[in-house]
Design a protein around this motif. Structure first.
Motif, PDB file in Angstrom:
ATOM      1  N   GLN A  93       0.795  -1.223   0.000  1.00 29.08           N
ATOM      2  CA  GLN A  93       0.000   0.000   0.000  1.00 29.08           C
ATOM      3  C   GLN A  93       0.831   1.278   0.000  1.00 29.08           C
ATOM      4  O   GLN A  93       0.280   2.351  -0.216  1.00 29.08           O
ATOM      5  CB  GLN A  93      -0.984  -0.006   1.165  1.00 29.08           C
ATOM      6  CG  GLN A  93      -2.113  -0.976   0.927  1.00 29.08           C
ATOM      7  CD  GLN A  93      -3.273  -0.784   1.879  1.00 29.08           C
ATOM      8  OE1 GLN A  93      -3.215   0.006   2.804  1.00 29.08           O
ATOM      9  NE2 GLN A  93      -4.335  -1.518   1.631  1.00 29.08           N
ATOM     10  N   TYR A 121      -2.537  -3.875  -1.659  1.00 19.38           N
ATOM     11  CA  TYR A 121      -3.734  -3.422  -2.367  1.00 19.38           C
ATOM     12  C   TYR A 121      -4.528  -4.642  -2.806  1.00 19.38           C
ATOM     13  O   TYR A 121      -3.960  -5.663  -3.192  1.00 19.38           O
ATOM     14  CB  TYR A 121      -3.373  -2.595  -3.599  1.00 19.38           C
ATOM     15  CG  TYR A 121      -2.956  -1.184  -3.297  1.00 19.38           C
ATOM     16  CD1 TYR A 121      -3.875  -0.264  -2.800  1.00 19.38           C
ATOM     17  CD2 TYR A 121      -1.659  -0.753  -3.520  1.00 19.38           C
ATOM     18  CE1 TYR A 121      -3.504   1.042  -2.533  1.00 19.38           C
ATOM     19  CE2 TYR A 121      -1.279   0.561  -3.257  1.00 19.38           C
ATOM     20  CZ  TYR A 121      -2.206   1.440  -2.758  1.00 19.38           C
ATOM     21  OH  TYR A 121      -1.838   2.726  -2.493  1.00 19.38           O
ATOM     22  N   ASP A 125      -8.923  -1.497  -5.555  1.00 25.47           N
ATOM     23  CA  ASP A 125      -8.402  -0.401  -4.717  1.00 25.47           C
ATOM     24  C   ASP A 125      -7.782   0.681  -5.597  1.00 25.47           C
ATOM     25  O   ASP A 125      -7.493   0.456  -6.774  1.00 25.47           O
ATOM     26  CB  ASP A 125      -7.361  -0.917  -3.728  1.00 25.47           C
ATOM     27  CG  ASP A 125      -7.975  -1.724  -2.593  1.00 25.47           C
ATOM     28  OD1 ASP A 125      -9.204  -1.672  -2.425  1.00 25.47           O
ATOM     29  OD2 ASP A 125      -7.217  -2.415  -1.885  1.00 25.47           O
TER      30      ASP A 125
END
Length: 155
Positions: A93, A121, A125
């Motif tokens: 992320q 992710y 996303d």
């Protein structure tokens, strides 16, 4: 009797040939129905995607790991790029997506720089840590006019 046997064999041969051709066309054309299990989608939000096109490559360390599926405006008037990535690619992320150019005047592509976060992710996303494309024309214009304006103001 022998004529009908030959006709049946030719018919079977043609049917197998057409099936093989259809399968090959679907595989080479990368039809999404066949590749859904092998890929997943991820979005990225950019200020400027000038020159980026559908089908552009997505790379990690110079290796192609996906393609740009679509480009559209989100409700905040940011460019939202939908990327189709290979299922094996795990994106932390804190990763960053940058729009780069291959060569001096080459095609645009998205370079993913992997982070070190343990959270990844997931499907659908949105990557928010992005770096938009560099607008060469505006850079040249700023440099040219900045230099002219700066030298004239100091005299």
């Amino acid at each position: 009797m022998e004529n009908s046997r030959v006709e049946i064999m030719v018919g079977l041969f043609m049917a197998i040939g057409l099936l093989a051709f259809g399968w090959l066309a679907l595989r080479l054309g990368e039809v999404q129905l066949l590749s859904q299990g092998k890929t997943y989608t991820l979005n990225a939000s950019f200020n400027n995607v000038s020159g980026l096109k559908n089908g552009a490559e997505i790379q990690i360390s110079g290796v192609n790991v996906g393609t740009v599926q679509s480009i559209r405006l989100d409700p905040n008037n940011m460019a939202l790029v939908t990327m189709q990535l290979q299922r094996e690619v795990k994106l932390p992320q804190d990763s960053m997506a940058s729009i780069k150019t291959q060569g001096i005047i080459g095609d645009k592509y998205i370079q993913l720089t992997l982070g070190g976060d343990s959270e990844l992710y997931g499907e659908g996303d949105t990557v928010v840590d992005t770096e938009s494309t560099v607008d060469i024309e505006s850079l040249i214009s700023k440099f040219a006019f900045g230099q002219l304006g700066g030298s004239g103001a100091g005299k």
